[in-house]
Write a protein that holds these residues in place. Sequence first.
Motif, PDB file in Angstrom:
ATOM      1  N   PRO A  21       0.826  -1.216   0.000  1.00  0.00           N
ATOM      2  CA  PRO A  21       0.000   0.000   0.000  1.00  0.00           C
ATOM      3  C   PRO A  21       0.857   1.262   0.000  1.00  0.00           C
ATOM      4  CG  PRO A  21       0.064  -0.957   2.187  1.00  0.00           C
ATOM      5  CD  PRO A  21       0.777  -1.914   1.284  1.00  0.00           C
ATOM      6  N   ASP A  22       0.289   2.323  -0.536  1.00  0.00           N
ATOM      7  CA  ASP A  22       0.966   3.624  -0.536  1.00  0.00           C
ATOM      8  C   ASP A  22       0.648   4.322   0.779  1.00  0.00           C
ATOM      9  OD1 ASP A  22       2.267   5.940  -1.137  1.00  0.00           O
ATOM     10  OD2 ASP A  22       0.832   6.612  -2.642  1.00  0.00           O
ATOM     11  N   VAL A  23       1.628   4.404   1.668  1.00  0.00           N
ATOM     12  CA  VAL A  23       1.417   4.981   2.999  1.00  0.00           C
ATOM     13  C   VAL A  23       2.069   6.354   3.138  1.00  0.00           C
ATOM     14  CG1 VAL A  23       1.136   2.755   4.130  1.00  0.00           C
ATOM     15  CG2 VAL A  23       3.405   3.749   3.934  1.00  0.00           C
ATOM     16  N   GLN A  24       2.458   6.952   2.039  1.00  0.00           N
ATOM     17  CA  GLN A  24       3.151   8.232   2.087  1.00  0.00           C
ATOM     18  C   GLN A  24       2.292   9.323   2.722  1.00  0.00           C
ATOM     19  OE1 GLN A  24       4.668   9.518  -1.665  1.00  0.00           O
ATOM     20  NE2 GLN A  24       5.712  11.274  -0.807  1.00  0.00           N
ATOM     21  N   GLU A  25       1.023   9.401   2.366  1.00  0.00           N
ATOM     22  CA  GLU A  25       0.147  10.421   2.951  1.00  0.00           C
ATOM     23  C   GLU A  25      -0.026  10.193   4.445  1.00  0.00           C
ATOM     24  OE1 GLU A  25      -3.552  11.106   0.930  1.00  0.00           O
ATOM     25  OE2 GLU A  25      -2.600  10.792  -1.019  1.00  0.00           O
ATOM     26  N   PHE A  26      -0.184   8.935   4.853  1.00  0.00           N
ATOM     27  CA  PHE A  26      -0.312   8.590   6.265  1.00  0.00           C
ATOM     28  C   PHE A  26       0.941   8.992   7.034  1.00  0.00           C
ATOM     29  CE2 PHE A  26       0.507   5.443   9.639  1.00  0.00           C
ATOM     30  CZ  PHE A  26      -0.541   5.764  10.490  1.00  0.00           C
ATOM     31  N   GLN A  27       2.117   8.690   6.473  1.00  0.00           N
ATOM     32  CA  GLN A  27       3.372   9.049   7.127  1.00  0.00           C
ATOM     33  C   GLN A  27       3.506  10.562   7.267  1.00  0.00           C
ATOM     34  OE1 GLN A  27       6.125   7.040   4.521  1.00  0.00           O
ATOM     35  NE2 GLN A  27       6.366   5.334   5.940  1.00  0.00           N
ATOM     36  N   GLN A  28       3.127  11.297   6.243  1.00  0.00           N
ATOM     37  CA  GLN A  28       3.206  12.753   6.310  1.00  0.00           C
ATOM     38  C   GLN A  28       2.272  13.305   7.376  1.00  0.00           C
ATOM     39  OE1 GLN A  28       2.495  14.051   2.303  1.00  0.00           O
ATOM     40  NE2 GLN A  28       4.610  13.712   1.679  1.00  0.00           N
ATOM     41  N   GLU A  29       1.079  12.751   7.487  1.00  0.00           N
ATOM     42  CA  GLU A  29       0.117  13.208   8.485  1.00  0.00           C
ATOM     43  C   GLU A  29       0.624  12.933   9.897  1.00  0.00           C
ATOM     44  OE1 GLU A  29      -3.055  14.990  10.216  1.00  0.00           O
ATOM     45  OE2 GLU A  29      -2.537  15.018   8.086  1.00  0.00           O
ATOM     46  N   VAL A  30       1.160  11.730  10.126  1.00  0.00           N
ATOM     47  CA  VAL A  30       1.702  11.392  11.447  1.00  0.00           C
ATOM     48  C   VAL A  30       2.877  12.303  11.786  1.00  0.00           C
ATOM     49  CG1 VAL A  30       2.936   9.610  12.755  1.00  0.00           C
ATOM     50  CG2 VAL A  30       0.926   9.006  11.422  1.00  0.00           C
ATOM     51  N   PHE A  31       3.756  12.538  10.816  1.00  0.00           N
ATOM     52  CA  PHE A  31       4.893  13.418  11.035  1.00  0.00           C
ATOM     53  C   PHE A  31       4.432  14.837  11.342  1.00  0.00           C
ATOM     54  CE2 PHE A  31       8.227  16.292   9.460  1.00  0.00           C
ATOM     55  CZ  PHE A  31       9.271  15.886  10.270  1.00  0.00           C
ATOM     56  N   HIS A  32       3.429  15.313  10.624  1.00  0.00           N
ATOM     57  CA  HIS A  32       2.892  16.664  10.850  1.00  0.00           C
ATOM     58  C   HIS A  32       2.330  16.779  12.264  1.00  0.00           C
ATOM     59  CE1 HIS A  32       1.016  20.504  10.058  1.00  0.00           C
ATOM     60  NE2 HIS A  32      -0.153  19.998  10.442  1.00  0.00           N
ATOM     61  N   GLN A  33       1.582  15.759  12.706  1.00  0.00           N
ATOM     62  CA  GLN A  33       1.012  15.779  14.052  1.00  0.00           C
ATOM     63  C   GLN A  33       2.111  15.763  15.111  1.00  0.00           C
ATOM     64  OE1 GLN A  33      -1.726  12.525  14.287  1.00  0.00           O
ATOM     65  NE2 GLN A  33      -3.211  13.483  12.927  1.00  0.00           N
ATOM     66  N   MET A  34       3.158  14.958  14.894  1.00  0.00           N
ATOM     67  CA  MET A  34       4.270  14.911  15.845  1.00  0.00           C
ATOM     68  C   MET A  34       4.954  16.272  15.945  1.00  0.00           C
ATOM     69  SD  MET A  34       5.979  11.185  15.060  1.00  0.00           S
ATOM     70  CE  MET A  34       7.553  11.753  15.610  1.00  0.00           C
ATOM     71  N   GLU A  36       3.667  19.221  15.292  1.00  0.00           N
ATOM     72  CA  GLU A  36       2.781  20.170  15.972  1.00  0.00           C
ATOM     73  C   GLU A  36       2.841  19.985  17.487  1.00  0.00           C
ATOM     74  OE1 GLU A  36       1.059  22.790  14.809  1.00  0.00           O
ATOM     75  OE2 GLU A  36       2.102  22.349  12.924  1.00  0.00           O
ATOM     76  N   LYS A  37       2.847  18.735  17.940  1.00  0.00           N
ATOM     77  CA  LYS A  37       2.927  18.474  19.379  1.00  0.00           C
ATOM     78  C   LYS A  37       4.263  18.943  19.942  1.00  0.00           C
ATOM     79  CE  LYS A  37      -0.247  14.590  19.618  1.00  0.00           C
ATOM     80  NZ  LYS A  37      -0.394  13.165  19.965  1.00  0.00           N
ATOM     81  N   MET A  38       5.324  18.719  19.198  1.00  0.00           N
ATOM     82  CA  MET A  38       6.650  19.142  19.670  1.00  0.00           C
ATOM     83  C   MET A  38       6.733  20.666  19.748  1.00  0.00           C
ATOM     84  SD  MET A  38       9.054  16.406  17.652  1.00  0.00           S
ATOM     85  CE  MET A  38      10.586  17.195  18.050  1.00  0.00           C
ATOM     86  N   LYS A  39       6.203  21.333  18.722  1.00  0.00           N
ATOM     87  CA  LYS A  39       6.271  22.795  18.683  1.00  0.00           C
ATOM     88  C   LYS A  39       5.420  23.438  19.770  1.00  0.00           C
ATOM     89  CE  LYS A  39       7.288  23.216  13.782  1.00  0.00           C
ATOM     90  NZ  LYS A  39       6.764  23.598  12.461  1.00  0.00           N
ATOM     91  N   SER A  40       4.262  22.839  20.049  1.00  0.00           N
ATOM     92  CA  SER A  40       3.366  23.432  21.037  1.00  0.00           C
ATOM     93  C   SER A  40       3.762  23.068  22.458  1.00  0.00           C
ATOM     94  CB  SER A  40       1.926  22.987  20.771  1.00  0.00           C
ATOM     95  OG  SER A  40       1.774  21.611  21.035  1.00  0.00           O
ATOM     96  N   GLY A  41       4.672  22.094  22.605  1.00  0.00           N
ATOM     97  CA  GLY A  41       5.091  21.687  23.943  1.00  0.00           C
ATOM     98  C   GLY A  41       3.955  21.052  24.711  1.00  0.00           C
ATOM     99  N   GLU A  42       3.193  20.219  24.045  1.00  0.00           N
ATOM    100  CA  GLU A  42       2.011  19.595  24.644  1.00  0.00           C
ATOM    101  C   GLU A  42       2.368  18.890  25.952  1.00  0.00           C
ATOM    102  OE1 GLU A  42      -0.847  16.013  23.316  1.00  0.00           O
ATOM    103  OE2 GLU A  42      -0.747  17.697  21.939  1.00  0.00           O
ATOM    104  N   GLU A  43       1.509  19.045  26.929  1.00  0.00           N
ATOM    105  CA  GLU A  43       1.703  18.458  28.258  1.00  0.00           C
ATOM    106  C   GLU A  43       1.818  16.938  28.155  1.00  0.00           C
ATOM    107  OE1 GLU A  43       2.218  18.550  32.319  1.00  0.00           O
ATOM    108  OE2 GLU A  43       1.943  20.296  31.039  1.00  0.00           O
ATOM    109  N   GLY A  44       2.859  16.389  28.731  1.00  0.00           N
ATOM    110  CA  GLY A  44       3.040  14.937  28.767  1.00  0.00           C
ATOM    111  C   GLY A  44       3.599  14.336  27.489  1.00  0.00           C
ATOM    112  N   TYR A  45       3.906  15.173  26.509  1.00  0.00           N
ATOM    113  CA  TYR A  45       4.446  14.654  25.250  1.00  0.00           C
ATOM    114  C   TYR A  45       5.958  14.592  25.348  1.00  0.00           C
ATOM    115  CZ  TYR A  45       5.671  14.112  20.384  1.00  0.00           C
ATOM    116  OH  TYR A  45       6.198  13.650  19.212  1.00  0.00           O
TER     117      TYR A  45
END
Length: 66
Positions: A21-34, A36-45
Amino acid sequence: MKINVSFDLTPEEFRRVMGLPDVQEFQQEVFHQMMEKMKSGEEGYDAMSLYKPLFSESMTAMNKFQ
């Protein structure tokens, strides 16, 4: 007797030939979410908590190899 076969395929062509399967879009979405969490300094992340299982498995495999 030796027989060598070589294929001149791009990774995309190889993926299609193997029926993977082509998982490139899924990988990009997961990376984008990671990111965003790193940049925002999400609690417990903790980004390192994502990699700890990989490190421990790698070290176990290396010890077994040695």
